[in-house]
Design a protein around this motif. Sequence first.
Motif, PDB file in Angstrom:
ATOM      1  N   ILE A   2       0.844  -1.196   0.000  1.00 60.42           N
ATOM      2  CA  ILE A   2       0.000   0.000   0.000  1.00 60.42           C
ATOM      3  C   ILE A   2       0.881   1.249   0.000  1.00 60.42           C
ATOM      4  O   ILE A   2       0.629   2.195  -0.748  1.00 60.42           O
ATOM      5  N   SER A   3       1.930   1.240   0.810  1.00 67.43           N
ATOM      6  CA  SER A   3       2.831   2.393   0.856  1.00 67.43           C
ATOM      7  C   SER A   3       3.438   2.659  -0.519  1.00 67.43           C
ATOM      8  O   SER A   3       3.549   3.810  -0.945  1.00 67.43           O
ATOM      9  N   ILE A  13      -7.339   3.151  -3.846  1.00 67.19           N
ATOM     10  CA  ILE A  13      -6.792   1.803  -3.949  1.00 67.19           C
ATOM     11  C   ILE A  13      -7.871   0.817  -3.496  1.00 67.19           C
ATOM     12  O   ILE A  13      -8.355   0.879  -2.372  1.00 67.19           O
ATOM     13  N   ALA A  14      -8.244  -0.055  -4.415  1.00 68.48           N
ATOM     14  CA  ALA A  14      -9.292  -1.033  -4.133  1.00 68.48           C
ATOM     15  C   ALA A  14      -8.679  -2.397  -3.864  1.00 68.48           C
ATOM     16  O   ALA A  14      -7.537  -2.666  -4.224  1.00 68.48           O
ATOM     17  N   GLN A  15      -9.462  -3.256  -3.248  1.00 64.05           N
ATOM     18  CA  GLN A  15      -9.032  -4.625  -2.982  1.00 64.05           C
ATOM     19  C   GLN A  15     -10.107  -5.582  -3.448  1.00 64.05           C
ATOM     20  O   GLN A  15     -11.295  -5.380  -3.197  1.00 64.05           O
ATOM     21  N   TYR A  32      -5.871  -4.573   6.014  1.00 64.87           N
ATOM     22  CA  TYR A  32      -5.686  -3.818   4.776  1.00 64.87           C
ATOM     23  C   TYR A  32      -6.374  -2.458   4.905  1.00 64.87           C
ATOM     24  O   TYR A  32      -5.796  -1.415   4.576  1.00 64.87           O
ATOM     25  N   GLN A  33      -7.609  -2.469   5.404  1.00 61.87           N
ATOM     26  CA  GLN A  33      -8.353  -1.216   5.539  1.00 61.87           C
ATOM     27  C   GLN A  33      -7.679  -0.285   6.549  1.00 61.87           C
ATOM     28  O   GLN A  33      -7.660   0.925   6.360  1.00 61.87           O
ATOM     29  N   ALA A  72      -5.899   1.926  -8.473  1.00 61.94           N
ATOM     30  CA  ALA A  72      -5.124   0.693  -8.329  1.00 61.94           C
ATOM     31  C   ALA A  72      -6.028  -0.361  -7.696  1.00 61.94           C
ATOM     32  O   ALA A  72      -6.919  -0.026  -6.908  1.00 61.94           O
ATOM     33  N   ILE A  73      -5.799  -1.601  -8.061  1.00 66.47           N
ATOM     34  CA  ILE A  73      -6.554  -2.713  -7.470  1.00 66.47           C
ATOM     35  C   ILE A  73      -5.559  -3.755  -6.989  1.00 66.47           C
ATOM     36  O   ILE A  73      -4.669  -4.168  -7.728  1.00 66.47           O
ATOM     37  N   VAL A  74      -5.734  -4.193  -5.745  1.00 66.80           N
ATOM     38  CA  VAL A  74      -4.926  -5.238  -5.134  1.00 66.80           C
ATOM     39  C   VAL A  74      -5.809  -6.475  -5.031  1.00 66.80           C
ATOM     40  O   VAL A  74      -6.961  -6.384  -4.600  1.00 66.80           O
ATOM     41  N   TYR A  75      -5.289  -7.622  -5.431  1.00 66.33           N
ATOM     42  CA  TYR A  75      -6.057  -8.874  -5.422  1.00 66.33           C
ATOM     43  C   TYR A  75      -5.543  -9.810  -4.338  1.00 66.33           C
ATOM     44  O   TYR A  75      -4.348  -9.848  -4.061  1.00 66.33           O
TER      45      TYR A  75
END
Length: 95
Positions: A2-3, A13-15, A32-33, A72-75
Motif C-alpha cells: 500500500i505504501s 486503492i481497491a481490494q 488492509y483497511q 489501483a486494485i490489489v487482489y
Amino acid sequence: MISHLVELGHERIAQVVGPQTGAQARLRRALYQRVLRDHGLDDSWWAEGDCTAAGGRVATRTLLSSVDRPTAIVYSNDLMAIAGSARLEGRSSPF
C-alpha cells in the motif's frame, strides 16, 4: 505494498478479496483497511470474489462500474489478479 502504491500517487486503492466467511479473511481485509486509513485514504474500495478467475473478473467489473474508479486494485490471490488484469486491459482471461 500500500505504501508503494501511495508513493506512486494512487489515492483510490481497491481490494478484491475472497469470501469473507472465515475469521482469517475478515482479519486480512480489516488490516488492509487499517493501512489505508493510516495513509489517510478511503477504505471502502473493495469487492468480494470467490477466489476464482470468474470471481476476479466479476469483482473487477464491479469496481470499474463506479463513477470514481479506483486508480489501483490489489487482489487476494494470483488467479483473481490475472483474470482481473485481463479485464482491465479489455482482454478475455486466459482461464
